[in-house]
Design an enzyme around this catalytic site. Structure first.
Site, PDB file in Angstrom:
ATOM      1  N   GLN A 116       0.857 -10.823 -24.677  1.00  0.00           N
ATOM      2  CA  GLN A 116       1.825 -11.732 -25.305  1.00  0.00           C
ATOM      3  C   GLN A 116       2.153 -12.738 -24.203  1.00  0.00           C
ATOM      4  O   GLN A 116       2.966 -12.469 -23.321  1.00  0.00           O
ATOM      5  CB  GLN A 116       3.027 -10.945 -25.806  1.00  0.00           C
ATOM      6  CG  GLN A 116       2.557  -9.741 -26.654  1.00  0.00           C
ATOM      7  CD  GLN A 116       3.533  -9.304 -27.716  1.00  0.00           C
ATOM      8  OE1 GLN A 116       3.432  -9.720 -28.859  1.00  0.00           O
ATOM      9  NE2 GLN A 116       4.463  -8.457 -27.357  1.00  0.00           N
TER      10      GLN A 116
ATOM     11  N   HIS B 109       6.489 -10.889 -16.511  1.00  0.00           N
ATOM     12  CA  HIS B 109       5.454 -10.512 -15.535  1.00  0.00           C
ATOM     13  C   HIS B 109       4.235 -10.207 -16.398  1.00  0.00           C
ATOM     14  O   HIS B 109       4.281  -9.272 -17.211  1.00  0.00           O
ATOM     15  CB  HIS B 109       5.927  -9.283 -14.748  1.00  0.00           C
ATOM     16  CG  HIS B 109       5.026  -8.836 -13.635  1.00  0.00           C
ATOM     17  ND1 HIS B 109       5.506  -8.161 -12.505  1.00  0.00           N
ATOM     18  CD2 HIS B 109       3.682  -8.936 -13.455  1.00  0.00           C
ATOM     19  CE1 HIS B 109       4.482  -7.888 -11.704  1.00  0.00           C
ATOM     20  NE2 HIS B 109       3.365  -8.334 -12.260  1.00  0.00           N
TER      21      HIS B 109
ATOM     22  N   HIS C  94       1.298  -8.971 -18.457  1.00  0.00           N
ATOM     23  CA  HIS C  94       0.844  -7.597 -18.667  1.00  0.00           C
ATOM     24  C   HIS C  94      -0.091  -7.531 -19.866  1.00  0.00           C
ATOM     25  O   HIS C  94       0.118  -8.210 -20.869  1.00  0.00           O
ATOM     26  CB  HIS C  94       2.017  -6.628 -18.873  1.00  0.00           C
ATOM     27  CG  HIS C  94       3.059  -7.106 -19.837  1.00  0.00           C
ATOM     28  ND1 HIS C  94       3.999  -8.060 -19.513  1.00  0.00           N
ATOM     29  CD2 HIS C  94       3.308  -6.762 -21.127  1.00  0.00           C
ATOM     30  CE1 HIS C  94       4.772  -8.283 -20.564  1.00  0.00           C
ATOM     31  NE2 HIS C  94       4.373  -7.502 -21.563  1.00  0.00           N
TER      32      HIS C  94
ATOM     33  N   HIS D 204      -1.234  -5.115 -22.764  1.00  0.00           N
ATOM     34  CA  HIS D 204      -0.971  -3.872 -23.485  1.00  0.00           C
ATOM     35  C   HIS D 204      -2.328  -3.259 -23.817  1.00  0.00           C
ATOM     36  O   HIS D 204      -3.193  -3.939 -24.398  1.00  0.00           O
ATOM     37  CB  HIS D 204      -0.273  -4.145 -24.824  1.00  0.00           C
ATOM     38  CG  HIS D 204       1.110  -4.715 -24.718  1.00  0.00           C
ATOM     39  ND1 HIS D 204       2.242  -3.934 -24.823  1.00  0.00           N
ATOM     40  CD2 HIS D 204       1.554  -5.980 -24.531  1.00  0.00           C
ATOM     41  CE1 HIS D 204       3.320  -4.706 -24.725  1.00  0.00           C
ATOM     42  NE2 HIS D 204       2.923  -5.956 -24.542  1.00  0.00           N
TER      43      HIS D 204
END
Ligand code: AMP
Length: 149
Positions: A82, A93, A95, A97
């Site tokens: 996202q 930060h 990331h 998923h």
């Protein structure tokens, strides 16, 4: 201590580490095996990664996704960034998923995104440190180099 934006990561949550990246278990997973891969250096957006970080991050996502696919005996994974607030990013930060997918795990496949959004807004109790540690311990041996803090 490694950080995920402003959140300190407990060492026992971590199960994979490379030169520029880390993987750790999620405090509020939407499916069993929902983990996160991050660059060690805090950047907000995907385009901010340097070439070296990008290569390492991509390779790390690939390795973690494959290891969890085999561990859970599934045949599909959702890998989701996202990338920015309007895309649903709540933690500042970058990331990835990484989420093992099972047949009919959601009524409609894309309800996964609804659940990602819902759980962020939900103040339901987060998992205990013990539960996250137990999960991370299961994943550490999946990587041939093992894991050292
Ligand atoms: P996003 O909405 O894409 O920014 O996703 C943030 C993700 O970070 C969610 O899956 C949260 O459950 C997860 N998260 C937030 N804080 C922590 C933490 N301290 N440890 C592990 N996962 C976290």
């Amino acid at each position: 201590m490694f950080m995920f934006a402003q959140h300190p990561l407990h060492p026992s949550q971590l199960f994979y580490k490379s030169s520029y990246s880390l993987a750790f278990v999620n405090i509020k997973p939407v499916v069993p095996g929902h983990v996160l891969v991050i660059p060690k250096r805090r950047v907000r957006r995907f385009y901010e990664l340097t070439k070296d970080e990008l290569f390492d991050f991509s390779l790390s996502c690939q390795r973690v996704a494959k290891a969890l696919e085999e561990y859970y005996g599934v045949r599909s994974m959702s890998l989701v960034i996202q990338d920015g607030v309007d895309a649903g990013q709540t933690v500042d930060h970058l990331h990835m998923h990484i989420m093992p997918r099972r047949p009919n795990d959601f009524k409609k496949n894309d309800d996964l995104y609804v659940e990602l959004e819902r759980i962020d807004a939900d103040n339901r109790e987060q998992r205990s440190k013990e539960s996250m540690e137990k999960e991370a311990m299961e994943y550490r041996p999946l990587f041939e180099e093992g894991f050292q803090i």
